[in-house]
Design an enzyme around this catalytic site. Structure first.
Site, PDB file in Angstrom:
ATOM      1  N   ARG A  50       2.757  38.461 -16.066  1.00 33.50           N
ATOM      2  CA  ARG A  50       2.675  38.811 -17.488  1.00 33.50           C
ATOM      3  C   ARG A  50       2.885  40.301 -17.743  1.00 33.50           C
ATOM      4  O   ARG A  50       1.979  41.020 -18.187  1.00 33.50           O
ATOM      5  CB  ARG A  50       1.346  38.358 -18.080  1.00 33.50           C
ATOM      6  N   PRO A  51       4.105  40.787 -17.499  1.00 33.19           N
ATOM      7  CA  PRO A  51       4.369  42.217 -17.711  1.00 33.19           C
ATOM      8  C   PRO A  51       4.433  42.592 -19.192  1.00 33.19           C
ATOM      9  O   PRO A  51       4.452  41.709 -20.053  1.00 33.19           O
ATOM     10  CB  PRO A  51       5.744  42.394 -17.070  1.00 33.19           C
ATOM     11  N   VAL A  52       4.482  43.900 -19.470  1.00 39.47           N
ATOM     12  CA  VAL A  52       4.625  44.357 -20.865  1.00 39.47           C
ATOM     13  C   VAL A  52       5.910  45.160 -21.050  1.00 39.47           C
ATOM     14  O   VAL A  52       6.058  45.875 -22.031  1.00 39.47           O
ATOM     15  CB  VAL A  52       3.406  45.192 -21.339  1.00 39.47           C
ATOM     16  N   ASP A  53       6.842  45.039 -20.087  1.00 46.13           N
ATOM     17  CA  ASP A  53       8.067  45.844 -20.166  1.00 46.13           C
ATOM     18  C   ASP A  53       8.815  45.655 -21.490  1.00 46.13           C
ATOM     19  O   ASP A  53       9.344  46.623 -22.062  1.00 46.13           O
ATOM     20  CB  ASP A  53       8.998  45.529 -18.972  1.00 46.13           C
ATOM     21  N   LEU A  54       8.829  44.430 -22.019  1.00 46.62           N
ATOM     22  CA  LEU A  54       9.600  44.191 -23.247  1.00 46.62           C
ATOM     23  C   LEU A  54       8.886  44.764 -24.473  1.00 46.62           C
ATOM     24  O   LEU A  54       9.524  45.175 -25.440  1.00 46.62           O
ATOM     25  CB  LEU A  54       9.873  42.688 -23.415  1.00 46.62           C
TER      26      LEU A  54
ATOM     27  N   ILE B  94       7.846  28.938 -18.723  1.00 39.62           N
ATOM     28  CA  ILE B  94       7.450  30.187 -19.398  1.00 39.62           C
ATOM     29  C   ILE B  94       6.691  31.118 -18.445  1.00 39.62           C
ATOM     30  O   ILE B  94       7.005  32.301 -18.340  1.00 39.62           O
ATOM     31  CB  ILE B  94       6.565  29.911 -20.641  1.00 39.62           C
TER      32      ILE B  94
ATOM     33  N   LYS C 290      -6.222  30.629 -33.019  1.00 43.72           N
ATOM     34  CA  LYS C 290      -6.565  31.858 -32.290  1.00 43.72           C
ATOM     35  C   LYS C 290      -5.349  32.765 -32.176  1.00 43.72           C
ATOM     36  O   LYS C 290      -5.428  33.966 -32.421  1.00 43.72           O
ATOM     37  CB  LYS C 290      -7.075  31.514 -30.886  1.00 43.72           C
ATOM     38  N   ASN C 291      -4.195  32.177 -31.802  1.00 41.49           N
ATOM     39  CA  ASN C 291      -3.029  33.013 -31.521  1.00 41.49           C
ATOM     40  C   ASN C 291      -2.381  33.593 -32.782  1.00 41.49           C
ATOM     41  O   ASN C 291      -1.483  34.428 -32.688  1.00 41.49           O
ATOM     42  CB  ASN C 291      -1.985  32.232 -30.718  1.00 41.49           C
TER      43      ASN C 291
ATOM     44  N   ARG D 131      -5.501  39.994 -23.091  1.00 43.68           N
ATOM     45  CA  ARG D 131      -4.161  40.536 -23.088  1.00 43.68           C
ATOM     46  C   ARG D 131      -3.655  40.927 -24.482  1.00 43.68           C
ATOM     47  O   ARG D 131      -3.036  41.974 -24.665  1.00 43.68           O
ATOM     48  CB  ARG D 131      -3.221  39.490 -22.475  1.00 43.68           C
TER      49      ARG D 131
ATOM     50  N   CYS E 126      -5.712  36.010 -19.208  1.00 42.57           N
ATOM     51  CA  CYS E 126      -5.659  34.871 -18.287  1.00 42.57           C
ATOM     52  C   CYS E 126      -4.759  35.186 -17.094  1.00 42.57           C
ATOM     53  O   CYS E 126      -3.684  35.757 -17.262  1.00 42.57           O
ATOM     54  CB  CYS E 126      -5.091  33.648 -18.991  1.00 42.57           C
TER      55      CYS E 126
ATOM     56  N   ARG F  96     -13.322  31.164 -25.080  1.00 43.99           N
ATOM     57  CA  ARG F  96     -12.315  32.133 -25.554  1.00 43.99           C
ATOM     58  C   ARG F  96     -11.381  31.474 -26.558  1.00 43.99           C
ATOM     59  O   ARG F  96     -10.837  32.157 -27.420  1.00 43.99           O
ATOM     60  CB  ARG F  96     -11.487  32.657 -24.376  1.00 43.99           C
TER      61      ARG F  96
ATOM     62  N   ASP G   7       1.227  26.175 -23.671  1.00 43.28           N
ATOM     63  CA  ASP G   7      -0.226  26.115 -23.857  1.00 43.28           C
ATOM     64  C   ASP G   7      -0.758  24.688 -23.924  1.00 43.28           C
ATOM     65  O   ASP G   7      -1.970  24.481 -24.032  1.00 43.28           O
ATOM     66  CB  ASP G   7      -0.634  26.881 -25.130  1.00 43.28           C
TER      67      ASP G   7
END
Ligand code: UD1
Length: 431
Positions: A131-135, A338, A22-23, A102, A126, A408, A316
């Site tokens: 779980r930011p998106v700053d990077l 993580i 999936k990933n 996400r 999830c 999912r 995971d």
């Protein structure tokens, strides 16, 4: 809402075919936005997240077709998907689509690289920490885009195109590395990524981008170099096997006992997890067909685990391994480095009789000799499957509620386990 009923006890014997990852499938599908030509992906798992991403890509103008399956073909064979983004009809990814998954936020990179502009809703997915998106936004800015956040949307613009740059990640991020790869391969000039994620799914994306005409060196290592090209073309690529699915079933066999061939699994993609499962008392052998896992009679040993980016023990698989440790002889410490708040399975495992105490980012699991079936609730993708694993070795019946989380990420879970002798059934449309 569907539920899954499991009666614990039977050992697992037989073969489980490992699906495409999936990933890897998700970023590969997103890469189709980078080219007007057709990208064909084989071995794509039939999962709710894949179907959701097809809807999102369709919204941007991607034409797609999923290979039909002929009568008599293995219903569990994964699919081939053909994706063609001849023209991008909308650079906006709306909240109602992106909020459900996400990874769909990653469309921001190819849209920006190809169209010079993207407007993408901040993501969902999830509920495992903030779980930011700053990077990810840092990547886009480094490559010369202006980035603004307006009413819950990221608006990124680079009207004159992206420019190669030096990108140094202060923290290893899979999504950040995917974003940098996809954006930089159409940027003008040279990009140097330092402290890149080394996950196999990064290598799979880089391999596919290379087939599409990108110039990438070093994927799978901490430093990746990319020389931008003016355009990318079509390609055909097979999605690599799902190492998390393989690790999950390996843990399930370690928990329930038995002897199962994980067909198509590749040991080098999950060596750390296999070594850990072996230390817990399972026998593992690698064959031409995949990975064979056995546990006959011997008890489960307590093993401490700390999650880490690849090649470390994957976050995971943390919930699944904790389920195994609930029946170990003695106590183990499981440390999550993580994601914050990735211990939501703890209280559900406790319903089955597990003894787990949380201490900051660690869980101290004291093994018990028996678990008892009970009604439990799936809270996120990996947590849900940890409940299934525990239920396989619990006395009596466990009902796992809210299994849409499982759909999912795990293709045909109940058929795969059922064929190996587990007593597991889906109860559809339960209230
Ligand atoms: C991906 C995987 C997920 C896996 C995770 C870590 C997919 C679809 N999902 O998620 O299954 O658990 O890698 O292996 O491939 N971070 C920031 N800022 C950012 C981005 C990330 O601080 O802009 C932090 C996160 O909060 C987390 C850490 O970095 O603490 C790692 O996250 P990341 O590797 O980005 O995870 P995802 O790519 O979302």
């Amino acid at each position: 809402m569907d539920r899954i009923r499991i009666v614990g006890g039977p050992t697992l014997e037989g073969t489980i075919k490992i699906s495409g990852a999936k990933n890897a499938a998700l970023p590969l599908m997103i890469a189709s936005l980078l080219t007007p030509e057709t990208l064909t992906l084989e071995n794509v798992p039939a999962l709710a997240d894949v179907n959701m991403l097809l809807r999102i890509l369709g919204h941007h103008g991607v034409d797609y077709s999923v290979d039909g399956r002929r009568t008599g073909e293995d219903p569990h064979a994964s699919r081939a998907i053909h994706l063609t983004a001849r023209s991008i009809v909308d650079i906006m990814a709306p909240y109602d689509l992106v909020s459900k998954m996400r990874a769909s936020f990653w469309v921001v990179a190819p849209l920006l690289a190809r169209m010079g502009e993207a407007r993408v809703s901040l993501p969902g997915g999830c509920a495992i920490g903030t779980r930011p998106v700053d990077l990810l936004l840092m990547v886009l800015e480094k490559l010369g885009a202006s980035v603004e956040i307006e009413a819950g949307y990221v608006h990124a613009r680079a009207p004159k195109g992206l420019k190669g740059a030096e990108i140094t990640f202060p923290k290893i991020t899979v999504g950040g590395t995917h974003t940098a790869l996809m954006a930089a391969c159409l940027a003008e000039g040279h990009t140097l990524i330092t402290n890149a994620a080394r996950e196999p799914e990064i290598v799979d994306l880089a391999d596919c981008l290379t087939k599409m005409g990108a110039k990438i060196k070093g994927a799978g290592q901490s430093i990746i170099e990319i020389e931008g090209v003016a355009r990318l073309g079509g390609a055909s690529h097979r999605v690599l096997p799902d190492r998390i699915e393989a690790g999950t079933y390996a843990i399930a066999v370690a928990m329930a006992g038995g002897n199962v061939l994980l067909e198509g699994a590749e040991a080098h993609l999950l060596q750390n997890a296999l070594d850990t499962i072996e230390r817990a008392g399972a026998g593992i052998s690698v064959t031409n067909e995949g990975i064979r896992i056995k546990r006959n009679g011997a008890g489960i040993e307590a093993v401490d685990v700390t999650t880490a980016p690849f090649p470390g023990f994957p976050t995971d698989l943390q919930a699944q391994f904790m389920a195994l440790m609930t029946k170990a002889k003695g106590s183990s410490v499981i440390t999550e480095t993580i994601f914050e708040n990735r211990f939501m399975h703890v209280q559900e495992l406790a319903r089955l009789g597990a003894r787990i105490r949380l201490d900051g980012d660690s869980a101290i699991v004291e093994g018990v000799s028996t678990l008892q079936g009970a009604p439990v609730m799936a809270t996120d993708l990996r947590a849900s499957v940890s409940l299934v694993i525990a239920a396989l070795a619990a006395e009596g019946e466990t009902m796992v509620n809210r299994v849409y989380h499982l759909d999912r990420g795990f293709e045909h879970l109940e058929e795969k386990l059922g064929r190996c002798g587990a007593i597991i059934e889906r109860i559809t449309n339960a209230a």
